[in-house]
Structure formats: C-alpha cells, structure tokens
Design a protein around this motif. Structure first.
Motif, PDB file in Angstrom:
ATOM      1  N   PHE A  53     -55.980  22.924 -15.827  1.00  0.00           N
ATOM      2  CA  PHE A  53     -56.444  23.680 -16.996  1.00  0.00           C
ATOM      3  C   PHE A  53     -55.227  24.162 -17.775  1.00  0.00           C
ATOM      4  CE2 PHE A  53     -59.008  26.190 -19.669  1.00  0.00           C
ATOM      5  CZ  PHE A  53     -60.323  25.793 -19.463  1.00  0.00           C
ATOM      6  N   ILE A  54     -55.235  23.895 -19.095  1.00  0.00           N
ATOM      7  CA  ILE A  54     -54.054  24.099 -19.935  1.00  0.00           C
ATOM      8  C   ILE A  54     -54.382  25.004 -21.113  1.00  0.00           C
ATOM      9  CG2 ILE A  54     -52.480  22.908 -21.546  1.00  0.00           C
ATOM     10  CD1 ILE A  54     -52.576  20.516 -19.665  1.00  0.00           C
ATOM     11  N   ASP A  55     -53.412  25.836 -21.482  1.00  0.00           N
ATOM     12  CA  ASP A  55     -53.504  26.599 -22.727  1.00  0.00           C
ATOM     13  C   ASP A  55     -52.130  26.634 -23.380  1.00  0.00           C
ATOM     14  OD1 ASP A  55     -55.244  28.623 -24.394  1.00  0.00           O
ATOM     15  OD2 ASP A  55     -53.273  29.566 -24.159  1.00  0.00           O
ATOM     16  N   PHE A  56     -52.117  26.503 -24.704  1.00  0.00           N
ATOM     17  CA  PHE A  56     -50.894  26.624 -25.493  1.00  0.00           C
ATOM     18  C   PHE A  56     -51.014  27.791 -26.456  1.00  0.00           C
ATOM     19  CE2 PHE A  56     -50.817  21.777 -25.069  1.00  0.00           C
ATOM     20  CZ  PHE A  56     -49.906  21.801 -24.039  1.00  0.00           C
ATOM     21  N   ALA A  63     -59.358  22.301 -20.954  1.00  0.00           N
ATOM     22  CA  ALA A  63     -59.026  23.411 -21.847  1.00  0.00           C
ATOM     23  C   ALA A  63     -60.319  24.011 -22.375  1.00  0.00           C
ATOM     24  CB  ALA A  63     -58.140  22.942 -23.002  1.00  0.00           C
ATOM     25  N   HIS A  64     -60.209  25.189 -22.973  1.00  0.00           N
ATOM     26  CA  HIS A  64     -61.352  25.830 -23.610  1.00  0.00           C
ATOM     27  C   HIS A  64     -61.272  25.511 -25.094  1.00  0.00           C
ATOM     28  CE1 HIS A  64     -64.712  28.602 -23.460  1.00  0.00           C
ATOM     29  NE2 HIS A  64     -64.272  29.153 -24.579  1.00  0.00           N
ATOM     30  N   PHE A  65     -62.220  24.707 -25.584  1.00  0.00           N
ATOM     31  CA  PHE A  65     -62.149  24.075 -26.897  1.00  0.00           C
ATOM     32  C   PHE A  65     -60.882  23.224 -26.957  1.00  0.00           C
ATOM     33  CE2 PHE A  65     -64.947  27.751 -28.015  1.00  0.00           C
ATOM     34  CZ  PHE A  65     -66.080  26.997 -28.241  1.00  0.00           C
ATOM     35  N   ALA A  66     -60.952  22.100 -26.267  1.00  0.00           N
ATOM     36  CA  ALA A  66     -59.785  21.284 -25.955  1.00  0.00           C
ATOM     37  C   ALA A  66     -59.164  20.590 -27.155  1.00  0.00           C
ATOM     38  CB  ALA A  66     -60.161  20.235 -24.904  1.00  0.00           C
ATOM     39  N   ASN A  67     -59.860  20.516 -28.282  1.00  0.00           N
ATOM     40  CA  ASN A  67     -59.283  19.828 -29.433  1.00  0.00           C
ATOM     41  C   ASN A  67     -57.951  20.447 -29.845  1.00  0.00           C
ATOM     42  OD1 ASN A  67     -59.490  17.868 -31.706  1.00  0.00           O
ATOM     43  ND2 ASN A  67     -59.504  19.745 -32.922  1.00  0.00           N
ATOM     44  N   ALA A  68     -57.837  21.773 -29.743  1.00  0.00           N
ATOM     45  CA  ALA A  68     -56.592  22.443 -30.132  1.00  0.00           C
ATOM     46  C   ALA A  68     -55.444  22.014 -29.219  1.00  0.00           C
ATOM     47  CB  ALA A  68     -56.768  23.955 -30.093  1.00  0.00           C
ATOM     48  N   GLU A  69     -55.686  22.034 -27.897  1.00  0.00           N
ATOM     49  CA  GLU A  69     -54.629  21.647 -26.959  1.00  0.00           C
ATOM     50  C   GLU A  69     -54.284  20.168 -27.097  1.00  0.00           C
ATOM     51  OE1 GLU A  69     -54.697  25.500 -26.098  1.00  0.00           O
ATOM     52  OE2 GLU A  69     -56.520  24.323 -26.280  1.00  0.00           O
ATOM     53  N   ASN A  70     -55.286  19.325 -27.271  1.00  0.00           N
ATOM     54  CA  ASN A  70     -55.032  17.895 -27.429  1.00  0.00           C
ATOM     55  C   ASN A  70     -54.213  17.619 -28.686  1.00  0.00           C
ATOM     56  OD1 ASN A  70     -55.549  15.082 -26.591  1.00  0.00           O
ATOM     57  ND2 ASN A  70     -56.745  14.967 -28.475  1.00  0.00           N
ATOM     58  N   ALA A  98     -50.588  32.451 -22.694  1.00  0.00           N
ATOM     59  CA  ALA A  98     -50.996  31.105 -22.279  1.00  0.00           C
ATOM     60  C   ALA A  98     -51.512  31.031 -20.846  1.00  0.00           C
ATOM     61  CB  ALA A  98     -49.833  30.129 -22.473  1.00  0.00           C
ATOM     62  N   LEU A  99     -50.788  31.588 -19.884  1.00  0.00           N
ATOM     63  CA  LEU A  99     -51.255  31.469 -18.505  1.00  0.00           C
ATOM     64  C   LEU A  99     -52.500  32.317 -18.280  1.00  0.00           C
ATOM     65  CD1 LEU A  99     -50.948  30.251 -15.746  1.00  0.00           C
ATOM     66  CD2 LEU A  99     -49.330  32.075 -15.144  1.00  0.00           C
ATOM     67  N   TYR A 100     -52.587  33.472 -18.905  1.00  0.00           N
ATOM     68  CA  TYR A 100     -53.780  34.316 -18.771  1.00  0.00           C
ATOM     69  C   TYR A 100     -55.011  33.577 -19.287  1.00  0.00           C
ATOM     70  CZ  TYR A 100     -56.575  38.629 -18.846  1.00  0.00           C
ATOM     71  OH  TYR A 100     -57.552  39.586 -18.629  1.00  0.00           O
ATOM     72  N   ASP A 101     -54.892  32.963 -20.455  1.00  0.00           N
ATOM     73  CA  ASP A 101     -56.031  32.215 -21.006  1.00  0.00           C
ATOM     74  C   ASP A 101     -56.357  30.989 -20.153  1.00  0.00           C
ATOM     75  OD1 ASP A 101     -56.279  34.039 -23.029  1.00  0.00           O
ATOM     76  OD2 ASP A 101     -55.679  32.686 -24.644  1.00  0.00           O
ATOM     77  N   ALA A 102     -55.326  30.321 -19.621  1.00  0.00           N
ATOM     78  CA  ALA A 102     -55.574  29.176 -18.745  1.00  0.00           C
ATOM     79  C   ALA A 102     -56.290  29.616 -17.471  1.00  0.00           C
ATOM     80  CB  ALA A 102     -54.269  28.459 -18.410  1.00  0.00           C
TER      81      ALA A 102
END
Length: 221
Positions: free
Chosen positions: A10-13, A87-94, A173-177
């Motif tokens: 699971f990834i967040d930026f 990801a949560h709403f993965a389009n942003a991370e992609n 980032a890590l908190y949201d991930a």
C-alpha cells in the motif's frame, strides 16, 4: 489462493505536479499483517506551493538536502515484482509514479496467472472498493472511512510505533498508507470478500467497464 494471503504494497505520495514527489510511504501486508514499512522525504523537482504546504506540511527547506525520488526506482520496481500495488484512489499515485518512470521492470501481471507486464498497475484501490462493498456510504474520503470503520484508534496506535514523530497525521505519506492498509485489511473481516481471489480484488478496483471486461477475459474467476 484468497487475496488476504498475498503480499500487497500500500502506497501513498505527498507532493504534486509542480514540485514532484516530496514524501513516500509504503506499507507491506502479507497474510493480513503489516510486515514492513518504508518512508522518507524527497527533494523537490520544482516549486513547492504554499497552498500545498498547508495540506501536507512539508516546507521547501525541509527537503532541500534530501535525495530525489528518482533514486528509488529499485525499491519500487522490486515492490511491483513481489506483489500488486495498492492506494486509496490509486489514480493519483499511479500518475505520480508514471511521471517519474513511465514503466516498471517486467513483473507478474497479478490478474492473469503466468502473464507479465511492465505497467505499475492494475492497482488495488480502496477508494473504489469501499463504495461498491458498503452501499450507502456518504463519503469515501480516507479519514472519514477510517472513522466509519472504527479504525482510528488502531491507526494512531500503529502510527505511534511506525511513523516519524512529526508525521503522525493525515496527509503524511506513511500515516495515510497505514490508514489505507488498515482499510484493506478490514475488508478481510467480511467472509464473502475475504474468500475472493487477487484477480477479483484487482478487477473490482477498476471501474472503467472496458478495462474491467478486458481484465475478466480468460475466466479469471
């Protein structure tokens, strides 16, 4: 094999189109447990706008001496090889990932057994899964879903152990991930969802009817 047994990253930026990726967070789930995390700040590639700082709290001087995100290809390519990205709403991370590296290394397709791909996706997307699996949700925003599923106390407990001292909040980032990973893990408490396969989860994360049809070719289920 049901999807909770799989390795999922699971990834967040945090960042934007102007400044690039300023921070990443990665949470690896395996067998429904958090088995690894990673995070760091990254040097900006452009102007960090004040309105963005107001959201993520990362000042330009805080990242001025950090290594750029471009040095992380090996990490993210290796993640993609070992399990699907989420990801949560993965389009942003992609979109942010592809803006740095349009393609990953050749890796398992994760939808079609035996097939390979150089794409970063398809992604597992909790922002798309929850409205389909919990009908009547008023919002699929990360913070609101965590509250609705009564995961906030657990998130704060885990963040206390794993997140940097000054990044234990939403839009870090890590908190949201971690928040997204807990939401994904929570889906495994629903027996009918937990029994499904990884291709099913990936397909359900894709709302585009053409892409979904293409993913289901070959009797995935």
């Amino acid at each position: 094999m049901s999807w909770p047994a799989q390795t999922i990253h699971f990834i967040d930026f945090e960042g934007g189109a102007t400044c690039g990726i300023l921070e990443y967070g990665v949470v690896t789930l395996r067998g429904g447990e958090i088995v690894d995390t990673a995070t760091r700040l990254c040097r900006a590639t452009g102007r960090v706008r004040p309105e963005d700082v107001a959201v993520h709290g990362i000042e330009p001087m805080a990242v001025a001496e950090e290594a750029p995100f471009t040095e992380e290809f090996e990490r993210f390519a290796s993640l993609r090889e070992s399990g699907p990205l989420a990801a949560h709403f993965a389009n942003a991370e992609n979109t942010m990932l592809k803006s740095v590296w349009p393609y990953a290394r050749q890796a398992p397709d994760w939808v079609r057994p035996g097939a390979v791909s150089t794409e970063w996706g398809p992604w597992i997307d909790t922002g798309r899964l929850y409205p389909q699996l919990y009908l009547g949700l008023e919002s699929a925003r990360l913070e609101e879903l965590v509250g609705r599923m009564r995961l906030q106390n657990e998130l704060d407990r885990v963040a206390l152990e794993l997140c940097p001292l000054d990044r234990r909040r939403y839009h870090a980032a890590l908190y949201d991930a971690l928040a997204g990973a807990l939401l994904l893990r929570h889906l495994a408490t629903e027996p009918e969802v937990a029994a499904q396969s990884l291709p099913w989860l990936l397909t359900m994360s894709t709302l585009d009817p053409d892409k979904r049809e293409a993913m289901t070719q070959g009797d995935l289920f």
